[in-house]
Design an enzyme around this catalytic site. Sequence first.
Site, PDB file in Angstrom:
ATOM      1  CD  GLU A  47     -20.101 -30.743 -52.476  1.00  0.00           C
ATOM      2  OE1 GLU A  47     -19.376 -31.685 -52.111  1.00  0.00           O
ATOM      3  OE2 GLU A  47     -21.058 -30.311 -51.805  1.00  0.00           O
ATOM      4  CG  ASP A  51     -15.504 -33.732 -57.582  1.00  0.00           C
ATOM      5  OD1 ASP A  51     -14.421 -33.354 -57.103  1.00  0.00           O
ATOM      6  OD2 ASP A  51     -15.725 -34.911 -57.917  1.00  0.00           O
ATOM      7  CG  ASP A 120     -18.120 -29.063 -50.034  1.00  0.00           C
ATOM      8  OD1 ASP A 120     -17.156 -29.663 -50.547  1.00  0.00           O
ATOM      9  OD2 ASP A 120     -18.705 -29.452 -49.004  1.00  0.00           O
ATOM     10  CD  GLU A 123     -15.596 -29.832 -55.338  1.00  0.00           C
ATOM     11  OE1 GLU A 123     -14.603 -30.553 -55.570  1.00  0.00           O
ATOM     12  OE2 GLU A 123     -16.542 -30.200 -54.609  1.00  0.00           O
TER      13      GLU A 123
END
Length: 233
Positions: A47, A51, A120, A123
Site C-alpha cells: 500500500e 500510493d 488501501d 493501492e
Amino acid sequence: MENKRYRKELEYKLGIVFKDESLLNVALTHSSYANQKKHVKYNERLEFLGDSVLQLVITEYLFMNYKEKSEGELSKKRALIVCENSLFEVAQRWKLGEYMIMSKGEELTGGRYRASILADCVEAIIAAIYLDRGIEVAKTFILGNFKGIIDRAMKNEIVLDYKTKLQERLQEHGDIDIRYDLIKFEGPPHRRKFFMQVQIDDSILGKGEGYSKKEAEQNAAKEAIKNMEEKYE
C-alpha cells in the site's frame, strides 16, 4: 489467494496476469488475517509503495495534459483523483471486497465493504502490478481505471468533502445550525446500511445512505447540494 479460481477471476477483471502470483496474494491480504497466522505477509507495505506509484502517474498525466493549470490547481485536482473516495469507487467496480483475505472477525464487522480497507487494497494492487510488470504496465493500468475519475475531477464534478462544501454554502447567509440525523439502519451487522438526513431546524435538505454513518452523511450532503442547485437554476 486461497482459492485459485477467485484469483484468476480477479486477474480477468484487472486485465493483468501476474508472473509472480504471490504479489497479488499479498496485495489482497489484510493485516487482520496475518495477525492470526504466523509468517503471513499482508498488504500494508505494498500500500505504501502503491500510493507513491499512483501519485507519480497521476501527477505526470496532469502535468503533461493540462499545461494551462497552475501548480496549485493541479495539486487540488490530484488530491481529488487519488483520495479514498476515488480509490473506493475503483474497488467497488471490481467488487474487490469479495476477493480480499481477512479474518472472520474483520469480515463480520463489515471489513469487506469498508472504504478505507478497500482503498488501501487498490493501492496495494497497483504496487503489485508495478513490481510484477514494471512502470509502463502500471501506468496503463492506472490511467485506464482512473480515466473517468480524472475527467470528472477536471470538470469540477468531484467534491472531496460534501459536508464541508454544504457548510460553506449555507454559512454564506450567516451562522446556521446544520444537523445530521440517523433515520434508520438495516441489514446484518457485517453488512449494515445506514440512512441519514441533513436538516436545518425542521427543514430536511437531503437524504443519503451508505455502509457507514460517515458515508451516509456525505451522500446526504451531496443530495442537499444538488437540491439547492436545482432550486436556484
